[in-house]
Design an enzyme around this catalytic site. Structure first.
Site, PDB file in Angstrom:
ATOM      1  CB  ILE A  32     -16.444 -17.723 -16.100  1.00 22.28           C
ATOM      2  CG1 ILE A  32     -16.021 -16.509 -16.928  1.00 22.28           C
ATOM      3  CG2 ILE A  32     -15.634 -18.943 -16.505  1.00 22.28           C
ATOM      4  CD1 ILE A  32     -14.621 -15.993 -16.617  1.00 22.28           C
ATOM      5  CE1 TYR A 179     -10.481 -10.911  -9.409  1.00 22.62           C
ATOM      6  CE2 TYR A 179      -8.996  -9.886 -10.991  1.00 22.62           C
ATOM      7  CZ  TYR A 179      -9.906 -10.873 -10.665  1.00 22.62           C
ATOM      8  OH  TYR A 179     -10.232 -11.851 -11.601  1.00 22.62           O
ATOM      9  CE  LYS A 183      -9.127 -14.586  -8.688  1.00 24.97           C
ATOM     10  NZ  LYS A 183      -9.867 -15.829  -8.976  1.00 24.97           N
TER      11      LYS A 183
END
Ligand SMILES: NC(=O)c1ccc[n+]([C@@H]2O[C@H](COP(=O)([O-])OP(=O)(O)OC[C@H]3O[C@@H](n4cnc5c(N)ncnc54)[C@H](OP(=O)(O)O)[C@@H]3O)[C@@H](O)[C@H]2O)c1
Length: 303
Positions: A32, A179, A183
């Protein structure tokens, strides 16, 4: 192309992107981040691309520049799991670029095994949370000089669980949990920064890219990887996943908007999402902020 006001609604006047405008994109060597770098390069801004793998970063920078009709692109390799590297990177950016319009924190990792950096930090937390915190604070002067400017985080959209008492996953480690936790910490940090920087002309938001077919998926647990493999035709491409971030970085209609989560799920490319209650709690947010200040050595806040 215009990048317009940021910071408190109605506070700053609009300003055009000029040849001196700079956008810093971390995690820009693939996935991305590379597509965001390309989208921003096409607007005429000078893009500073950051990632760890030097040959891959150079290739990506060459690709972005060539695809964006020779747009000026700078590749700066740095291992963002190491705070010394983050400091070195920030010093180089500050020295070379007096004004920053966009700082986009795309770099992130999912690590199946717990890894401790040489500096003694758990690597997921260091890369995904400590690095954006430290880099943002070290570049505040430059973001302020570039104001109205925008800082953008990526949200994962996974379970909103969060263990403030074990941010480095020392007691128990699972890659996917670490993870998700990182986030969630990113959007808590986004909200906290939006609050702290509300009178500076620096807007801080987060984006949710959807489920995107990139290398980060390789770090998921085997059952999830299998599900995503079966779903592959339905996954978004990196270019589709980048659209919300490019929009959040440049859209004139977001002038003065800060502390929000935007995404492009469910067919609407520019939707605002409500953040889970667990990450909105201001007391927990401030505790996280204080902890990050402690572990990164950012004791004096310049906001
Ligand atoms: N893919 C999805 O479905 C999805 C969903 C929600 C949110 N996101 C978020 O979107 C962002 C981009 O993810 P992606 O899917 O594009 O992942 P990706 O293809 O795996 O790319 C990750 C990028 O981060 C860089 N990076 C990782 N560790 C680094 C380190 N220690 N130092 C410097 N750079 C490092 C990588 O560069 P090197 O190769 O040089 O290490 C790479 O450029 C992430 O913040 C992720 O959390 C992705």
């Amino acid at each position: 192309m215009q990048v317009t006001d940021a910071g408190e609604r109605g506070m700053a006047s609009s300003s055009s992107i000029t040849a001196e405008s700079v956008a810093v994109v971390t995690g820009a060597s693939r996935g991305i981040g590379r597509e965001v770098a390309l989208g921003l390069a096409r607007t005429g801004v000078r893009v500073v691309m950051v990632a760890r793998d030097t040959p891959r970063l150079s290739q990506s920078a060459a690709h972005v520049s060539a695809t964006a009709s020779g747009a000026p692109v700078v590749a700066l390799p740095a291992d963002l799991s190491r705070m010394a590297e983050v400091r070195r990177l920030a010093a180089e950016i500050s020295q070379r670029f007096p004004r920053i319009k966009v700082l986009l924190h795309g770099a992130a990792a999912i690590l199946r095994e717990r890894r401790q950096t040489q500096e003694g930090f758990e690597a997921t937390f260091a890369t995904n949370v400590m690095a954006p915190f430290l880099l943002t604070h070290l570049l505040l002067e430059r973001l302020r000089a570039g104001a109205p400017s925008r800082v953008i985080f990526f949200y994962g959209g996974g379970r909103a669980s969060f263990r403030l008492d074990d941010l480095m996953s020392a007691r128990r480690y699972r890659g996917w949990t670490a993870y998700n936790q990182s986030k969630n910490a990113d959007v808590m940090l986004m909200l906290e920064l939006a609050q702290q920087l509300r009178r500076t002309g620096i807007a801080v938001n987060a984006v949710l890219p959807g489920i995107v077919n990139t290398e980060i998926i390789q770090g998921l647990p085997a059952p999830l990887r299998l599900v995503l493999k079966l779903m592959r035709p339905l996954l978004r491409t990196p270019s589709e996943g980048a659209s919300a971030a490019i929009w959040a970085a440049t859209a004139p209609e977001l002038a003065g908007v800060s502390g929000k989560l935007f995404g492009s799920l469910a067919g609407n490319p520019r939707r605002e999402f409500e953040l889970p209650r667990a990450v909105r709690d201001p007391v927990r947010r401030q505790r996280l902020d204080a902890y990050l200040g402690e572990v990164t050595g950012i004791t004096h806040r310049t906001a």
